[in-house]
Design a protein around this motif. Structure first.
Motif, PDB file in Angstrom:
ATOM      1  N   TYR A 184       0.719  -1.310  -0.198  1.00  0.00           N
ATOM      2  CA  TYR A 184       0.017  -0.285  -0.096  1.00  0.00           C
ATOM      3  C   TYR A 184       0.750   1.171   0.117  1.00  0.00           C
ATOM      4  N   THR A 220      -0.111 -13.374   5.825  1.00  0.00           N
ATOM      5  CA  THR A 220      -0.943 -14.372   5.049  1.00  0.00           C
ATOM      6  C   THR A 220      -1.753 -15.714   5.672  1.00  0.00           C
ATOM      7  N   TYR A 236      -4.902  -8.810   7.238  1.00  0.00           N
ATOM      8  CA  TYR A 236      -4.813  -8.618   5.719  1.00  0.00           C
ATOM      9  C   TYR A 236      -3.667  -9.107   5.053  1.00  0.00           C
ATOM     10  N   SER A 240      -2.262  -7.718  -0.840  1.00  0.00           N
ATOM     11  CA  SER A 240      -3.721  -7.769  -1.448  1.00  0.00           C
ATOM     12  C   SER A 240      -4.120  -6.559  -1.373  1.00  0.00           C
ATOM     13  N   TYR A 241      -3.417  -5.344  -1.119  1.00  0.00           N
ATOM     14  CA  TYR A 241      -3.828  -4.090  -1.074  1.00  0.00           C
ATOM     15  C   TYR A 241      -4.110  -3.448  -2.754  1.00  0.00           C
ATOM     16  N   LYS A 242      -3.436  -4.433  -3.528  1.00  0.00           N
ATOM     17  CA  LYS A 242      -3.706  -3.906  -4.759  1.00  0.00           C
ATOM     18  C   LYS A 242      -3.990  -5.238  -5.955  1.00  0.00           C
ATOM     19  N   GLU A 245      -9.810  -3.011  -6.425  1.00  0.00           N
ATOM     20  CA  GLU A 245     -10.910  -3.778  -5.853  1.00  0.00           C
ATOM     21  C   GLU A 245     -10.599  -4.577  -4.610  1.00  0.00           C
ATOM     22  N   LYS A 246      -9.180  -5.221  -4.687  1.00  0.00           N
ATOM     23  CA  LYS A 246      -8.675  -5.737  -3.151  1.00  0.00           C
ATOM     24  C   LYS A 246      -8.632  -4.863  -2.162  1.00  0.00           C
ATOM     25  N   TYR A 247      -7.935  -3.677  -2.553  1.00  0.00           N
ATOM     26  CA  TYR A 247      -7.912  -2.371  -1.678  1.00  0.00           C
ATOM     27  C   TYR A 247      -9.160  -2.086  -0.869  1.00  0.00           C
ATOM     28  N   GLU A 248     -10.357  -2.015  -1.824  1.00  0.00           N
ATOM     29  CA  GLU A 248     -11.420  -1.790  -1.271  1.00  0.00           C
ATOM     30  C   GLU A 248     -11.986  -2.675  -0.396  1.00  0.00           C
ATOM     31  N   ASN A 249     -11.669  -3.978  -0.393  1.00  0.00           N
ATOM     32  CA  ASN A 249     -12.049  -5.006   0.627  1.00  0.00           C
ATOM     33  C   ASN A 249     -11.385  -4.513   2.050  1.00  0.00           C
ATOM     34  N   PHE A 250     -10.080  -3.936   1.816  1.00  0.00           N
ATOM     35  CA  PHE A 250      -9.297  -3.637   3.176  1.00  0.00           C
ATOM     36  C   PHE A 250     -10.318  -2.437   3.665  1.00  0.00           C
TER      37      PHE A 250
END
Ligand SMILES: [Zn+2]
Length: 579
Positions: A184, A220, A236, A240-242, A245-250
């Motif tokens: 991130y 992980t 997290y 998975s911050y990119k 879409e994945k960042y939005e999950n965060f």
């Protein structure tokens, strides 16, 4: 007055053992019971933390175990016990110790004295040199304190070499302690977390803490979060911050756990605090506690302008489609699912899809329907926000839980009679009339033909077999079979290992593609191993509509629809300009 002091040492972090010395003053006697919780609030599953305790001792006093989680020392007055806790599970519900950090989830490490849960407590946390501490507890250096046991275990503790970021909202400090690293942009992430905090405070209109701490593990190992009174633990995956879409999950995870500081930590049925840590506690309202929190975790970033109303609609349409795809939604109601969480939601099996749905998923969608229903009935003068604020003002802020029936009554004070709504959508399993509710805001759920990918022919329907799969070890294994599906009719079963289709070897990763090459109505010979024996089954493939579900805005909304849309999403109704 009674008092409890814990000294926690971790001299050899690689052993994953915390040593706890617990000194009790003024235990009434003649004997003293030490208890380690069987579960941790917020996660409704018995975990029997006592299984990780070893080397319990009570000095010169004799002791014996009287049940799985309870040690009875045959003395009162001043009693000291010592024990080790094996901490080797990095999840938000458990504790973890290694050379990099210590994460203490209180319920899994700190015993309480039966009858003395209200006594003040201190923790002397003897951490390795160079480590620091982050927690929601009050602290002076390495000395932490809590007025009672409930508060102590409601504040997880992180010790290590984490990165600490702090920002203030309404003058109150918010800390973000980050263990590990992720892909991130740290400043941007902190800024986005801050926007979520500001927006949720704007909705509830009150800050009930002096400081708030986000404990973030980039790992992980597991994922998810667990809510606490003035802190939260988040996990997290670091990579998975990119993409976006994945960042939005965060961001949804952050918005979810932060919203819980009101909903469930302060606004809750009386069964959910103070807690009985030794056994299950039952409520029919987890769909409000978790489902509404999920509703706000997606709505809040939209209100905070972290995503657009169009993006919000896309997320909700995907969730409706996912929910409608689950056969279990016709069997289990929201209130049932809440009540049975201890034996069902947290312990899924091969049949869960067919007989259950999640109170997170349906609770979120019913939260949206209820919000829109209230707005419709009151011409957008009131909303679900008002229900949350009322419950907070009358119970949460006063430190009280409410009787189960009070939730519906509060909704009705805002919206009028809701017997039908609750009978159908909460206690029943009738089809949700999505467009009735979305229509109040000038929106509509539609099923659109899926656009073919490059080179693919456009197809109205695709071949459908009706199984969930896992690919562990490179073998395609049936995880579950949808009731009534082609696979079900052909006798396919969970745990079947599929090795060939129509006589040709199947590698696990090829399954979707091979199925895609078939048409509805095709017969497929499935060769599989079941309990070590080879067998063939013939499946007649069914058809699945090849559609995407979308929520769209009306072309010409009424003023009432426009008002609801804008009040709901905190966005102007904008009509797309023709280009
Ligand atoms: Zn939650």
């Amino acid at each position: 007055m009674s008092q409890v002091r814990y000294t926690v040492t971790m001299d050899d972090p690689n052993s994953h053992l915390f040593h706890v010395k617990m000194e009790v003053r003024g235990a009434p006697g003649p004997s003293t019971d030490f208890v380690l919780p069987a579960w941790t609030p917020g996660s409704y599953k018995l975990r029997d933390f006592a299984k990780n305790v070893q080397d319990f001792s009570a000095g010169r006093q004799t002791w014996r175990k009287v049940d799985k989680s309870r040690w009875r020392v045959s003395a009162g007055g001043d009693v000291t016990v010592e024990y080790d806790v094996w901490a080797f599970e990095l999840s938000v519900q458990t504790s973890h110790l290694d050379a990099d950090h210590a994460f203490i989830n209180g319920a899994s490490v700190f015993m309480y004295v039966d009858g003395l849960k209200d006594a003040p407590l201190t923790v002397d946390l003897r951490i390795p040199k160079g480590w620091k501490i982050a927690t929601g507890l009050d602290r002076r250096g390495r000395l932490l304190s809590a007025p009672n046991y409930d508060l102590l275990v409601d504040c997880p503790i992180e010790a290590g070499t984490f990165t600490l970021r702090t920002f203030k909202v309404r003058g109150v400090p918010h800390h973000l302690a980050i263990h590990g690293e992720g892909n991130y942009d740290e400043d941007r992430m902190v800024g986005d977390v801050r926007k979520i905090v500001e927006t949720e405070i704007q909705i509830l209109r009150h800050v009930p803490y002096d400081h708030y701490t986000f404990l973030l593990h980039n790992t992980t190992e597991r994922g998810g979060g667990l809510e606490h009174l003035n802190s939260t633990a988040l996990q997290y995956p670091p990579g998975s911050y990119k993409p976006r879409e994945k960042y939005e999950n965060f961001l949804e995870l952050v918005a979810h756990e932060f919203f819980h500081l009101w909903n469930v930590k302060r606004i809750h049925p009386d069964m959910l605090g103070p807690f009985d840590y030794e056994r299950e506690v039952y409520t029919t309202l987890l769909w409000v506690m978790e489902g509404f929190t999920s509703y706000y975790d997606t709505l809040v970033p939209c209100r905070a302008k972290l995503w657009t109303p169009e993006k919000y609609f896309k997320k909700m349409a995907d969730r409706i489609q996912k929910f409608e795809d689950k056969p279990g939604r016709k069997r289990q109601s929201l209130s049932e699912s809440s009540f049975d969480t201890w034996i069902k939601l947290y312990q899924p099996n091969e049949n869960s899809q067919n007989c259950q749905m999640s109170y997170y998923e349906k609770g979120e969608l019913v939260g949206m329907c209820l919000d829109l229903e209230i707005r419709h009935r009151t011409a957008n003068a009131r909303s679900l926000d008002d229900v949350m604020r009322l419950l907070y003002g009358e119970y949460g802020k006063q430190g009280k839980g409410f009787p189960e029936g009070e939730f519906k009554k509060t909704c009705e004070r805002v919206a009028g009679n809701l017997d039908r709504f609750f009978a159908d959508l909460v206690d029943g399993t009738v089809e949700v009339p999505w467009n009735k509710y979305l229509g109040y805001a000038g929106a509509k759920l539609e099923r659109e033909p899926k656009r073919p990918e490059d080179g693919e022919p456009a197809r109205k329907a695709k071949a459908w077999i009706g199984i969930g799969t896992s690919k562990a070890g490179g073998v395609l294994t049936v995880a579950n079979v949808v009731e009534g599906s082609p696979a079900w009719k052909a006798g396919l079963s969970a745990k079947d290992e599929v090795i060939a289709l129509d006589g040709a070897k199947l590698s696990a990763d090829d399954f979707e593609k091979r199925l895609d090459d078939c048409d509805p109505g095709d017969k497929l010979r499935v060769t599989l191993f079941r309990s070590g024996y080879l067998r063939d089954l013939e499946v007649t493939l069914g058809a699945k509509e090849n559609v995407t579900w979308v929520i769209r805005k009306a072309k010409s909304p009424t003023p009432a629809q426009k008002r609801i849309y804008e009040g709901w999403l905190w966005s102007k109704w904008e009509t797309k300009k023709k280009s």
